[in-house]
Design a protein around this motif. Structure first.
Motif, short mmCIF file in Angstrom:
data_model
loop_
_atom_site.label_atom_id
_atom_site.label_comp_id
_atom_site.label_asym_id
_atom_site.label_seq_id
_atom_site.Cartn_x
_atom_site.Cartn_y
_atom_site.Cartn_z
N VAL A 94 26.59 39.43 48.77
CA VAL A 94 27.83 40.38 48.80
C VAL A 94 29.16 40.11 49.60
CG1 VAL A 94 27.10 42.21 50.46
CG2 VAL A 94 25.74 41.37 49.41
N ALA A 95 30.00 40.48 49.20
CA ALA A 95 31.06 40.17 49.85
C ALA A 95 30.84 41.38 50.25
CB ALA A 95 32.75 39.32 48.39
N VAL A 96 32.31 41.35 51.60
CA VAL A 96 32.81 43.06 52.03
C VAL A 96 34.35 42.61 52.11
CG1 VAL A 96 30.54 43.07 53.44
CG2 VAL A 96 32.18 42.44 54.49
N THR A 97 35.27 43.88 52.30
CA THR A 97 36.20 43.89 52.72
C THR A 97 36.64 44.87 54.10
OG1 THR A 97 36.87 45.80 51.48
CG2 THR A 97 37.42 43.82 50.57
N ARG B 186 43.51 46.44 41.35
CA ARG B 186 43.03 45.59 42.08
C ARG B 186 41.42 45.48 41.49
NH1 ARG B 186 45.40 45.00 48.03
NH2 ARG B 186 46.57 47.30 47.76
N ASN B 187 40.75 46.45 41.41
CA ASN B 187 39.54 45.85 41.19
C ASN B 187 38.88 46.01 40.27
OD1 ASN B 187 38.30 47.18 44.36
ND2 ASN B 187 38.77 49.32 43.92
N VAL B 188 39.82 46.30 39.15
CA VAL B 188 39.43 46.12 37.93
C VAL B 188 39.26 44.37 37.77
CG1 VAL B 188 40.87 46.22 34.95
CG2 VAL B 188 39.95 47.79 36.38
N SER B 189 40.54 43.79 38.22
CA SER B 189 40.73 42.75 38.46
C SER B 189 39.98 41.63 38.38
CB SER B 189 42.56 42.04 39.12
OG SER B 189 43.95 42.68 37.80
N ALA B 190 39.66 42.40 39.70
CA ALA B 190 38.06 41.13 40.40
C ALA B 190 36.87 41.35 39.88
CB ALA B 190 38.61 42.09 41.76
N ASP C 80 44.56 40.82 56.11
CA ASP C 80 44.94 39.34 56.08
C ASP C 80 45.20 38.96 54.30
OD1 ASP C 80 45.09 39.88 59.42
OD2 ASP C 80 43.55 38.17 58.81
N GLU C 81 43.94 39.36 54.18
CA GLU C 81 43.96 38.62 52.79
C GLU C 81 43.81 39.37 51.79
OE1 GLU C 81 40.74 35.26 52.51
OE2 GLU C 81 40.12 36.43 53.93
N ASP C 82 44.53 38.91 50.23
CA ASP C 82 44.50 39.51 48.29
C ASP C 82 42.82 39.46 48.49
OD1 ASP C 82 44.77 41.25 46.06
OD2 ASP C 82 45.65 39.15 45.07
N PHE C 83 41.86 40.67 47.82
CA PHE C 83 40.67 40.45 48.43
C PHE C 83 40.13 39.73 46.58
CE2 PHE C 83 41.27 45.00 47.19
CZ PHE C 83 40.67 45.08 46.05
N THR C 84 41.52 40.32 45.08
CA THR C 84 41.24 39.88 44.55
C THR C 84 41.39 38.59 44.31
OG1 THR C 84 42.11 42.05 43.42
CG2 THR C 84 42.10 40.34 42.07
N VAL D 79 40.36 36.26 46.17
CA VAL D 79 39.04 35.44 46.67
C VAL D 79 37.88 36.07 46.10
CG1 VAL D 79 37.66 35.61 48.65
CG2 VAL D 79 40.29 36.21 48.60
N ILE D 80 37.73 37.07 44.70
CA ILE D 80 36.61 37.69 44.01
C ILE D 80 36.67 36.92 43.16
CG2 ILE D 80 35.79 39.83 43.24
CD1 ILE D 80 35.02 39.04 46.68
N ARG D 81 38.10 36.18 42.40
CA ARG D 81 37.87 35.87 41.29
C ARG D 81 38.13 34.15 41.58
NH1 ARG D 81 42.92 38.13 37.83
NH2 ARG D 81 42.14 36.59 36.33
N GLU D 82 38.17 33.93 42.37
CA GLU D 82 37.40 32.47 42.41
C GLU D 82 36.07 32.11 43.17
OE1 GLU D 82 39.56 30.06 45.74
OE2 GLU D 82 41.83 31.35 45.28
#
Lengths: 328, 328
Positions: free
Chosen positions: B171-174, B224-228, B197-201, B203-206
């Motif tokens: 699980v990842a959260v923002t 951004r969600n679609v990208s992630a 502070d951070e771009d979630f996309t 982080v999630i793609r990594e």
């Protein structure tokens, strides 16, 4: 062997019947001598440079063939019985179909439906797998549902109309000519919408909304498709002839508890493709054998005229499928 | 009875504890004397005039309560045994929770989880049904999947983190503060992203992409969600705090074979709600009883201070849930 080679990457019409190395089957692949190759709109995109093959796949165009196994390479059917040289098969491909020989992962081989020629078979592999995977495995079409098929006169469209009817759904189609709509009606479509004259959204909403929409247009229709969905409806986008980026009204989608999927076959891994092929053979092949679902080949032309085939498809001349004959 | 009445439709803060007719249960409905009512962001939207009740439903705000059955009205549980006056229950509502009495379709009653007070119960009915229906019945979260939860510190967020962990997902959260992220970590979230502070996309793609995203933001995060999304990933939108209209890159969605659903509980019919309630009780209640999933009540305040509860929620002050106490 000979194959269609695109001589100029910048010229999609430079498709030339040329010498090319005969491919060598890898583990769990057979070598098929091609009799006929189906033509798909994706092939025209690849020629235009928009639809590259997956990594490791030949850049020879062609996503489906039918032919005869030249080298079974020890491969077996899903039931464990061996494939053999001389077996007549259809094949779902990631590329390489416009050629005298092609290698095929064993899970992507399909039997020839009862009563079908190899040319007939080459016309239905890609559409059958596309229709079954999207209507059933993705959108879970139910008896009594209303299905809207955009491009009802195309290869996928005519096949989707018939499969959906066989499953007990009601079917609406859009197409751009009365002639194409007449063919759709002959295969069982009930609601016929000429997109040049009518707004499909209002027609579909009057009919209660679409439970499933099979869409090849993409951005241009996105907002109208969402408006046309019934509650809990599912829009499945398999083509983007109308562009890639569109505005999505999420509020409208939420009001319908709608779902949008965008899918394709080509980039799936071999396990996933094998799963789809098997489900398609189990469920659709009986419909072909008993005549419930029929193929519709608009024309068959020699493979060396592949460029002309692409031109005819792009001109909107084709109802159903166009097939390239490769060998007798 | 007394209930919260919005005195001025144009003033969402005009929520006043006032006299109101006691509701009368219809066929297959019970009357519940309310002990506590959960507060949801949807309630604040309704006060602002953006989220009207379904036809035939009271315009008193409130989507979940816990309390005691006052009149069972001949209703039975799913197993056929009768409900009785005095039974302690939770209830999923289409409206009417901020009141001393509410009528509830029998299929929307839930037992009080083992070890839970009625106040605890009022804090988890809506989030439990929301989380189970979206993660499992809509998105089919699997063991080993990566789930991204936006608003991880909210009521739905903290519950989703725990249920997903219990199912074997990562699980990842923002969230917008270190304090909220610390709470998310304490409930099992592994990837903690401060959206300020951070771009979630990235982080999630990594991390390989999200198999499921549970989103409360909508338009602002759509691209951004679609990208992630990972391949075959599913974006489930249950809120639109970041707007209604966004650009969808269909090509990007198709590259991932992605799916977007936008869903809610409130406008579903009673059969559908009963189906969701039953699945939630069958699957989530055991997790509550054995402590695998815990409730998180930020504060309990008297129901007459409902306007203050809405203000606190809108100010982002609340981690987990805020509950209104109605009677002892």
């Amino acid at each position: 062997m000979k194959a269609i080679i695109q001589k100029d990457p910048d010229d999609p019409t430079s498709l030339t019947w040329s010498d090319s190395p005969t491919p060598v089957p890898g583990d769990n692949e057979v070598l098929v001598k091609v009799t006929a190759a189906g033509v798909n709109r994706a092939d025209t995109l690849q020629a235009q440079g928009h639809y590259p093959p997956p990594p490791g796949v030949t850049d020879i165009i062609g996503l489906e063939v039918a032919g005869v196994i030249e080298d079974a390479n020890g491969c077996v059917r899903p039931d464990g019985t061996p494939w053999a040289s001389g077996d007549r098969v259809g094949a779902l491909l990631s590329g390489g179909g416009y050629a005298e020989y092609v290698t095929v992962p064993a899970g992507q081989l399909l039997p020839v439906p009862a009563g079908f020629s190899l040319t007939d078979t080459a016309s239905i592999v890609e559409v059958a797998c596309t229709v079954w995977s999207n209507l059933m495995m993705t959108a879970h079409l139910h008896k009594g549902d209303l299905l809207l098929v955009h491009g009802g006169g195309g290869g996928v469209g005519l096949f989707a109309v018939q499969v959906a009817k066989a499953l007990g759904a009601r079917v609406a189609v859009t197409a751009g000519s009365t002639a194409k709509l007449d063919v759709c009606r002959s295969y069982g479509a009930e609601l016929l919408i000429n997109y040049r004259d009518e707004d499909f959204t209002s027609v579909i909403r009057e009919a209660g909304g679409a439970d499933v929409i099979l869409d090849i247009i993409g951005a241009k229709y996105l907002d109208r498709n969402v408006s046309a969905l019934a509650s809990d409806g599912h829009l499945v986008i398999i083509g983007m002839q109308g562009g890639v980026r569109g505005e999505l009204n999420i509020g409208r989608l939420l009001n319908r508890r709608g779902t949008i999927s965008a899918t394709g076959l080509r980039y799936r891994d071999t396990d996933d493709k094998a799963r789809i092929v098997r489900a398609t053979v189990d469920n659709v092949w009986p419909m072909l054998a008993d005549g419930t679902v029929r193929h519709h080949v608009d024309r068959v032309i020699p493979v060396r005229d592949a460029a002309a085939a692409h031109a005819a498809l792009l001109a909107g001349e084709i109802t159903g499928k166009i097939v390239l004959s490769v060998s007798d």
